[in-house]
Design a protein around this motif. Structure first.
Motif, PDB file in Angstrom:
ATOM      1  N   THR A 187      73.189  52.212 -46.927  1.00  0.00           N
ATOM      2  CA  THR A 187      74.151  52.129 -45.829  1.00  0.00           C
ATOM      3  C   THR A 187      74.733  53.512 -45.588  1.00  0.00           C
ATOM      4  O   THR A 187      75.214  54.164 -46.533  1.00  0.00           O
ATOM      5  CB  THR A 187      75.299  51.160 -46.168  1.00  0.00           C
ATOM      6  OG1 THR A 187      74.764  49.870 -46.441  1.00  0.00           O
ATOM      7  CG2 THR A 187      76.291  51.076 -45.016  1.00  0.00           C
ATOM      8  N   GLU A 188      74.685  53.980 -44.379  1.00  0.00           N
ATOM      9  CA  GLU A 188      75.333  55.232 -43.997  1.00  0.00           C
ATOM     10  C   GLU A 188      76.573  54.873 -43.176  1.00  0.00           C
ATOM     11  O   GLU A 188      76.474  54.529 -42.006  1.00  0.00           O
ATOM     12  CB  GLU A 188      74.375  56.121 -43.208  1.00  0.00           C
ATOM     13  CG  GLU A 188      73.161  56.560 -44.011  1.00  0.00           C
ATOM     14  CD  GLU A 188      72.203  57.423 -43.212  1.00  0.00           C
ATOM     15  OE1 GLU A 188      72.619  58.527 -42.803  1.00  0.00           O
ATOM     16  OE2 GLU A 188      71.061  56.980 -42.984  1.00  0.00           O
ATOM     17  N   GLN A 189      77.703  54.928 -43.817  1.00  0.00           N
ATOM     18  CA  GLN A 189      78.963  54.504 -43.219  1.00  0.00           C
ATOM     19  C   GLN A 189      79.624  55.702 -42.552  1.00  0.00           C
ATOM     20  O   GLN A 189      80.183  56.566 -43.207  1.00  0.00           O
ATOM     21  CB  GLN A 189      79.869  53.911 -44.295  1.00  0.00           C
ATOM     22  CG  GLN A 189      81.162  53.323 -43.773  1.00  0.00           C
ATOM     23  CD  GLN A 189      82.071  52.860 -44.893  1.00  0.00           C
ATOM     24  OE1 GLN A 189      82.398  53.631 -45.790  1.00  0.00           O
ATOM     25  NE2 GLN A 189      82.488  51.604 -44.849  1.00  0.00           N
TER      26      GLN A 189
ATOM     27  N   ASN B 224      79.929  58.189 -45.558  1.00  0.00           N
ATOM     28  CA  ASN B 224      79.769  57.682 -46.920  1.00  0.00           C
ATOM     29  C   ASN B 224      78.364  57.104 -47.035  1.00  0.00           C
ATOM     30  O   ASN B 224      77.912  56.362 -46.156  1.00  0.00           O
ATOM     31  CB  ASN B 224      80.790  56.581 -47.218  1.00  0.00           C
ATOM     32  CG  ASN B 224      82.213  57.084 -47.248  1.00  0.00           C
ATOM     33  OD1 ASN B 224      82.478  58.200 -47.671  1.00  0.00           O
ATOM     34  ND2 ASN B 224      83.147  56.255 -46.796  1.00  0.00           N
TER      35      ASN B 224
ATOM     36  N   ASP C 204      75.470  49.649 -57.351  1.00  0.00           N
ATOM     37  CA  ASP C 204      75.751  50.331 -56.088  1.00  0.00           C
ATOM     38  C   ASP C 204      76.135  51.769 -56.405  1.00  0.00           C
ATOM     39  O   ASP C 204      77.025  52.019 -57.234  1.00  0.00           O
ATOM     40  CB  ASP C 204      76.893  49.644 -55.341  1.00  0.00           C
ATOM     41  CG  ASP C 204      76.559  48.207 -54.992  1.00  0.00           C
ATOM     42  OD1 ASP C 204      75.687  47.987 -54.144  1.00  0.00           O
ATOM     43  OD2 ASP C 204      77.165  47.306 -55.607  1.00  0.00           O
TER      44      ASP C 204
ATOM     45  N   ALA D 119      77.556  55.105 -54.694  1.00  0.00           N
ATOM     46  CA  ALA D 119      78.239  55.556 -53.481  1.00  0.00           C
ATOM     47  C   ALA D 119      78.521  57.044 -53.560  1.00  0.00           C
ATOM     48  O   ALA D 119      79.079  57.533 -54.555  1.00  0.00           O
ATOM     49  CB  ALA D 119      79.539  54.784 -53.284  1.00  0.00           C
TER      50      ALA D 119
ATOM     51  N   TRP E 177      86.428  53.781 -47.230  1.00  0.00           N
ATOM     52  CA  TRP E 177      85.539  52.750 -47.776  1.00  0.00           C
ATOM     53  C   TRP E 177      86.327  51.625 -48.435  1.00  0.00           C
ATOM     54  O   TRP E 177      85.978  50.444 -48.308  1.00  0.00           O
ATOM     55  CB  TRP E 177      84.574  53.372 -48.781  1.00  0.00           C
ATOM     56  CG  TRP E 177      83.697  52.351 -49.441  1.00  0.00           C
ATOM     57  CD1 TRP E 177      82.488  51.878 -49.001  1.00  0.00           C
ATOM     58  CD2 TRP E 177      83.974  51.652 -50.668  1.00  0.00           C
ATOM     59  NE1 TRP E 177      81.999  50.930 -49.870  1.00  0.00           N
ATOM     60  CE2 TRP E 177      82.887  50.771 -50.897  1.00  0.00           C
ATOM     61  CE3 TRP E 177      85.020  51.695 -51.580  1.00  0.00           C
ATOM     62  CZ2 TRP E 177      82.830  49.927 -52.009  1.00  0.00           C
ATOM     63  CZ3 TRP E 177      84.976  50.857 -52.688  1.00  0.00           C
ATOM     64  CH2 TRP E 177      83.892  49.992 -52.893  1.00  0.00           C
TER      65      TRP E 177
ATOM     66  N   HIS F 164      81.344  48.609 -47.422  1.00  0.00           N
ATOM     67  CA  HIS F 164      80.059  48.498 -46.731  1.00  0.00           C
ATOM     68  C   HIS F 164      79.566  47.056 -46.664  1.00  0.00           C
ATOM     69  O   HIS F 164      78.764  46.713 -45.798  1.00  0.00           O
ATOM     70  CB  HIS F 164      79.017  49.381 -47.422  1.00  0.00           C
ATOM     71  CG  HIS F 164      78.678  48.951 -48.811  1.00  0.00           C
ATOM     72  ND1 HIS F 164      79.575  49.024 -49.857  1.00  0.00           N
ATOM     73  CD2 HIS F 164      77.537  48.436 -49.335  1.00  0.00           C
ATOM     74  CE1 HIS F 164      79.005  48.580 -50.962  1.00  0.00           C
ATOM     75  NE2 HIS F 164      77.769  48.221 -50.672  1.00  0.00           N
TER      76      HIS F 164
END
Length: 332
Positions: free
Chosen positions: A90-92, A108, A176, A178, A205, A210
């Motif tokens: 995931t590219e937040q 993030n 996960d 991050a 975040w 996410h």
């Protein structure tokens, strides 16, 4: 990140309560931790050479300051590496306003392994670098950006190697990883009255995870984990929110022979990404961060200077942190 030299009033009471709680843990829980350390498990080999290369590859982009081409290029590299290891990425992206009004185009980057698994562990580091070397001894350098080999890239390098190993052999928990942005854009010491100006990416975040409702059993932050002969003390905010996780990690490090790095004594309190993951996301999280008791800043002499280069990255330290982390998550 910022070292908090002392804590006043209610904060001291809260921290003391946390220490008392940790000290009064019942014997059966501690014995359970010992049994966990003694149980044989198959743990993949952490490669310090590989982790070192990942640090070098980040540094090769130059300073990773938000809103720069170097920052964008490194973001693509990090997301691509996590995908190549089999993570769901995931590219937040978010526009985050810094203390000086600058709007940071932040991202993030989160790589999830076995995202369907309910029991999860969160591992994190910041990947951006400081825009100004405001701690440099030379005034002419203080407007220059920091290369951030240790302050940022070292933690990311270790976690990329962990991700590579997890992609080949999954532990029993979902993992996960991050990489939080805009951690190091905090207000300089001479700018007073600015609250929560550090760790903007993790703050975002923690308020907008996410995965909606995201939870993890615990979190471990890596920050400045590459210096030769680095020492990692039991950081105070970690002790308050997650003393049991500190116990787990420091006991595992000692069992592996890394007690010379992981010092089983209380260190300072650090404003860092883990503060907001604890406070806002409610995930008990700790900070493995270098503490230099000989330095006026509490960090290495090159911290927030133009001298935070690959000269200060040591494979033995990367190995100590990486192997400890691997044994912790594969023993879950």
């Amino acid at each position: 990140m910022r070292l908090i030299p002392f804590l006043k009033g209610a904060c001291v009471c809260l921290l003391c309560a946390g220490w008392l709680t940790a000290c009064t843990k019942n014997a059966s829980e501690r014995q359970g931790q010992k049994r966990q350390l003694d149980r044989p498990v198959e743990v993949p080999s952490f490669s310090a050479d590989s982790a070192w290369r990942y640090v070098q590859q980040q540094v090769d982009f130059g300073a990773r300051v938000p809103n720069t081409p170097e920052h964008a290029a490194c973001a693509a590299f990090l997301a691509g590496k996590l995908r190549s290891f089999g993570a769901e990425v995931t590219e937040q992206r978010a526009d985050l306003r810094a203390f000086d009004g600058t709007v940071l185009k932040a991202v993030n980057i989160i790589g999830s392994f076995r995202p369907e698994t309910q029991k999860r562990v969160l591992l994190f580091a910041h990947w951006d670098t400081r825009p100004w070397a405001d701690n440099d001894a030379e005034p002419a350098n203080r407007a220059k950006p920091v290369l951030g080999a240790n302050d940022g890239a070292s933690g990311v390098g270790v976690l990329l190697e962990v991700a590579r190993q997890v992609g080949m052999q999954q532990p029993n928990v979902g993992v996960d990883i991050a990489f939080f942005d805009a951690e190091d854009y905090g207000a300089p010491e001479h700018v007073a009255g600015v609250a929560d100006s550090w760790a903007l990416g993790s703050q975002y975040w923690a308020k907008h995870p996410h995965v909606p409702g995201y939870k993890a059993q615990y979190g471990i932050l890596l920050d400045m984990v590459g210096a030769p002969n680095a020492t990692f003390y039991r950081e105070q905010i970690s002790e308050y929110y997650a003393a049991h996780v500190v116990d787990k990690v420091w006991a595992q490090a000692d069992a592996l022979g890394f007690g010379g790095y992981f010092i089983n004594r209380t260190g300072g309190a650090i404003t860092d990404d883990h503060l907001y993951v604890n406070r806002l996301a409610g995930i008990p999280s700790i900070d493995i961060i270098q503490r230099d008791v000989q330095s006026d800043t509490g960090f290495g002499a090159y911290w927030h200077t133009v001298h935070d280069t690959m000269d200060h990255i040591d494979k033995n330290t990367l190995m100590a942190v990486g192997m400890t982390l691997m044994y912790v998550i594969y023993n879950e």
